[in-house]
Design a protein around this motif. Sequence first.
Motif, PDB file in Angstrom:
ATOM      1  N   ASP A  97       0.661  -1.460  -0.021  1.00  9.07           N
ATOM      2  CA  ASP A  97       0.214  -0.001  -0.108  1.00  9.07           C
ATOM      3  C   ASP A  97       0.418   1.513   0.261  1.00  9.07           C
ATOM      4  O   ASP A  97       0.800   2.256  -0.861  1.00  9.07           O
ATOM      5  CB  ASP A  97      -0.793   0.148   1.859  1.00  9.07           C
ATOM      6  N   TYR A  98       2.092   1.289   0.302  1.00  4.03           N
ATOM      7  CA  TYR A  98       2.553   2.747   0.799  1.00  4.03           C
ATOM      8  C   TYR A  98       3.457   2.537  -0.308  1.00  4.03           C
ATOM      9  O   TYR A  98       3.610   3.612  -0.958  1.00  4.03           O
ATOM     10  CB  TYR A  98       3.743   2.258   1.380  1.00  4.03           C
ATOM     11  N   VAL A  99       3.697   1.744  -1.680  1.00  5.22           N
ATOM     12  CA  VAL A  99       3.725   1.828  -3.131  1.00  5.22           C
ATOM     13  C   VAL A  99       2.918   2.480  -3.600  1.00  5.22           C
ATOM     14  O   VAL A  99       2.722   3.731  -4.376  1.00  5.22           O
ATOM     15  CB  VAL A  99       4.661   0.737  -3.465  1.00  5.22           C
ATOM     16  N   LYS A 100       1.755   1.595  -3.215  1.00  5.77           N
ATOM     17  CA  LYS A 100       0.896   2.433  -4.617  1.00  5.77           C
ATOM     18  C   LYS A 100       0.572   3.659  -4.354  1.00  5.77           C
ATOM     19  O   LYS A 100      -0.132   4.674  -4.736  1.00  5.77           O
ATOM     20  CB  LYS A 100      -0.372   1.484  -4.148  1.00  5.77           C
ATOM     21  N   LEU A 101       0.405   4.446  -2.292  1.00  9.55           N
ATOM     22  CA  LEU A 101       0.224   5.101  -2.430  1.00  9.55           C
ATOM     23  C   LEU A 101       1.210   6.529  -2.676  1.00  9.55           C
ATOM     24  O   LEU A 101       1.275   7.725  -3.123  1.00  9.55           O
ATOM     25  CB  LEU A 101       0.131   5.559  -0.360  1.00  9.55           C
ATOM     26  N   GLY A 102       3.113   6.311  -2.514  1.00 11.42           N
ATOM     27  CA  GLY A 102       3.440   6.749  -3.541  1.00 11.42           C
ATOM     28  C   GLY A 102       4.680   7.330  -1.773  1.00 11.42           C
ATOM     29  O   GLY A 102       6.152   7.875  -2.229  1.00 11.42           O
ATOM     30  N   HIS A 103       4.245   6.686  -1.195  1.00 13.85           N
ATOM     31  CA  HIS A 103       4.993   6.613   0.719  1.00 13.85           C
ATOM     32  C   HIS A 103       6.453   6.289   0.119  1.00 13.85           C
ATOM     33  O   HIS A 103       7.751   6.589   0.539  1.00 13.85           O
ATOM     34  CB  HIS A 103       4.674   6.065   1.399  1.00 13.85           C
ATOM     35  N   GLN A 104       6.411   5.270  -0.640  1.00  9.93           N
ATOM     36  CA  GLN A 104       7.575   4.330  -1.119  1.00  9.93           C
ATOM     37  C   GLN A 104       8.274   4.671  -2.720  1.00  9.93           C
ATOM     38  O   GLN A 104       6.834   4.320  -3.304  1.00  9.93           O
ATOM     39  CB  GLN A 104       7.525   2.902  -0.193  1.00  9.93           C
ATOM     40  N   ILE A 105       9.634   4.372  -2.857  1.00  7.99           N
ATOM     41  CA  ILE A 105       9.716   4.148  -4.103  1.00  7.99           C
ATOM     42  C   ILE A 105       9.611   2.428  -4.882  1.00  7.99           C
ATOM     43  O   ILE A 105       9.725   1.741  -5.649  1.00  7.99           O
ATOM     44  CB  ILE A 105      10.663   4.997  -4.843  1.00  7.99           C
ATOM     45  N   GLY A 106       9.597   1.741  -3.683  1.00 13.57           N
ATOM     46  CA  GLY A 106       9.498  -0.004  -4.001  1.00 13.57           C
ATOM     47  C   GLY A 106       9.720  -0.909  -2.334  1.00 13.57           C
ATOM     48  O   GLY A 106       9.829  -0.014  -1.437  1.00 13.57           O
ATOM     49  N   THR A 107       9.519  -1.824  -2.666  1.00 13.49           N
ATOM     50  CA  THR A 107       9.672  -2.909  -1.376  1.00 13.49           C
ATOM     51  C   THR A 107       9.879  -3.512  -2.017  1.00 13.49           C
ATOM     52  O   THR A 107       9.787  -4.860  -3.252  1.00 13.49           O
ATOM     53  CB  THR A 107       8.313  -2.868  -0.402  1.00 13.49           C
ATOM     54  N   TYR A 108      11.286  -4.501  -0.929  1.00 14.32           N
ATOM     55  CA  TYR A 108      11.037  -6.313  -1.912  1.00 14.32           C
ATOM     56  C   TYR A 108      10.744  -6.848  -1.332  1.00 14.32           C
ATOM     57  O   TYR A 108       9.771  -7.445   0.177  1.00 14.32           O
ATOM     58  CB  TYR A 108      13.075  -6.233  -1.116  1.00 14.32           C
ATOM     59  N   TYR A 109       9.675  -8.012  -2.503  1.00 14.34           N
ATOM     60  CA  TYR A 109       8.503  -8.533  -1.590  1.00 14.34           C
ATOM     61  C   TYR A 109       9.326 -10.099  -0.785  1.00 14.34           C
ATOM     62  O   TYR A 109       9.828 -11.174  -2.075  1.00 14.34           O
ATOM     63  CB  TYR A 109       7.514  -9.363  -2.928  1.00 14.34           C
ATOM     64  N   TYR A 110       9.328 -10.244   0.560  1.00 14.88           N
ATOM     65  CA  TYR A 110       9.756 -11.233   1.345  1.00 14.88           C
ATOM     66  C   TYR A 110       8.571 -11.989   1.434  1.00 14.88           C
ATOM     67  O   TYR A 110       8.064 -12.121   1.871  1.00 14.88           O
ATOM     68  CB  TYR A 110      10.605 -10.338   2.324  1.00 14.88           C
ATOM     69  N   PRO A 111       9.465 -13.305   0.903  1.00 12.81           N
ATOM     70  CA  PRO A 111       8.689 -14.516   0.921  1.00 12.81           C
ATOM     71  C   PRO A 111       8.288 -14.579   2.095  1.00 12.81           C
ATOM     72  O   PRO A 111       9.090 -15.321   2.868  1.00 12.81           O
ATOM     73  CB  PRO A 111       8.680 -15.642  -0.325  1.00 12.81           C
TER      74      PRO A 111
END
Length: 494
Positions: free
Chosen positions: A235-249
Amino acid sequence: MAQCSKGPWREKVNKEMLAAQHLYEYDVKVSIANSVDDPELQARQIDSLAQAGIDLMVVAPDEDIQIINDAIARVLKAGIPVVSFDRKTSADYTAFIGGNNVEAGLITGQYIASIVRSMGTEARGKKPVVLEITGLLSSTPALERHLGFEEAMKALPEVEYICKKSDWSSDGACRIANEMIDSLRKSDSSQLDQTFIFCHNDGMATGVYKAVVEQNVEGRIKILGIDGMPNEGLDYVKLGHQIGTYYYPTHGEKIIRLALDILTGKPFERDNPLLGFVVTPDNVDLVTTEATELMRQNDHMVTIHDKLEAYFGLYNTQHKVLIGSFVAIVLLIVAFIMMWRAYVQTRKAIKQRQDLNVEETLFYTNPDSRKLRQVFETPQEDVPAPRSQDTIFAENLNEAIRKNMSNPNLKMEDLGEEVGLSRVQLYRKVKAITGQSPVELLRQMRLQRGYVLLTTTNKTVNEIAYEVGFGTPGYFSNCFKKQFGKYPTDVRAE
């Protein structure tokens, strides 16, 4: 499963493991204990789980410290396989499964490098700043993420790379970000537009975003995190708070599959890395949709499992009630037969007593028998001092408790039978004499006996716990602490 902490990511793992109980062809029961960031509690939980008759243990270690390593070693020594999840320790283990943290740091660093290089001439004359805020480097995820990210930064000499150590907390990341922003404003505020802050999880990234908003530089500093959870990093990426996040499985179902391979003697890899990827504004919608749907389906599986267990529990209850009714009827028949036999024997005893009374009357009224009677009379000085009924009862109860103390399944009905009282009569009698219930008295005597064994023998705490009738050493230690104000290990150390 000895889980080290809470949080959305770990709750997702737990739910996936619970849902996977019925996913494979074996009958699996998953039990999860959470130490909530308390390594000493986790060590005790590991011991308690191992003594509960489990077949395999999964440990997500709180930290790589001796108390955790010792607990894992005790589990392995007991012949129970151990799967280390997410975090490795220096202790031995049967297999490891978890995210590839070196890759997570490396790929995130390479993503930043691609953005820096895409700036082209816009960045000329201005050296971008990359700040890494780590988790606790005493844990393997933080250390490996740092090593991977550092390797990516070595291949990017055109940036100013700074690393700050933190503690996984949002507040700690917020403080470091505030200090960074203040420093850039004093030196060259234009560099804020080319500043990247990489945090070791999305929770820390929220702390950085808080600092960015408070400092009124939102949109200028680029924030990245790790975890990629719905309602959090995605959600933070969708809202523009972050430019990315690593999807940690997470893959709790793969943990169960690995455990079953170990237990059934199938081939398995000792090291089982779980691969992730970087979520960007370009792919976040697709990833969020898929992740949310998977979590929804997983929640449904857990709900179905809970309902099935409830239905099976109701069936078992009804089955037991039916059996209990049949047994009750049989017992009533037996009781009637016994009452009839008791009536017949009572009538016979009354008749014998009447005949005896006649004989005694003749004996005591016949003058010729007086000298003979003196032979059988006990001198007054040899008659024992009278004892109260309470004293006799207390002695009998004390003997009964000591004789059955080591039985962890000892019931009050069993003690009552030993001293000739019903459960209710026993409770009233003990309460009136000691002010305690029979259960409290039994626990107190067990703890007192345990204290004596701790101070007079070389037996282990576990051996003493079982000898005095406690089902688990952990429960013995907790009761001991409440009774004497210190743990059994503290008494042994004195």
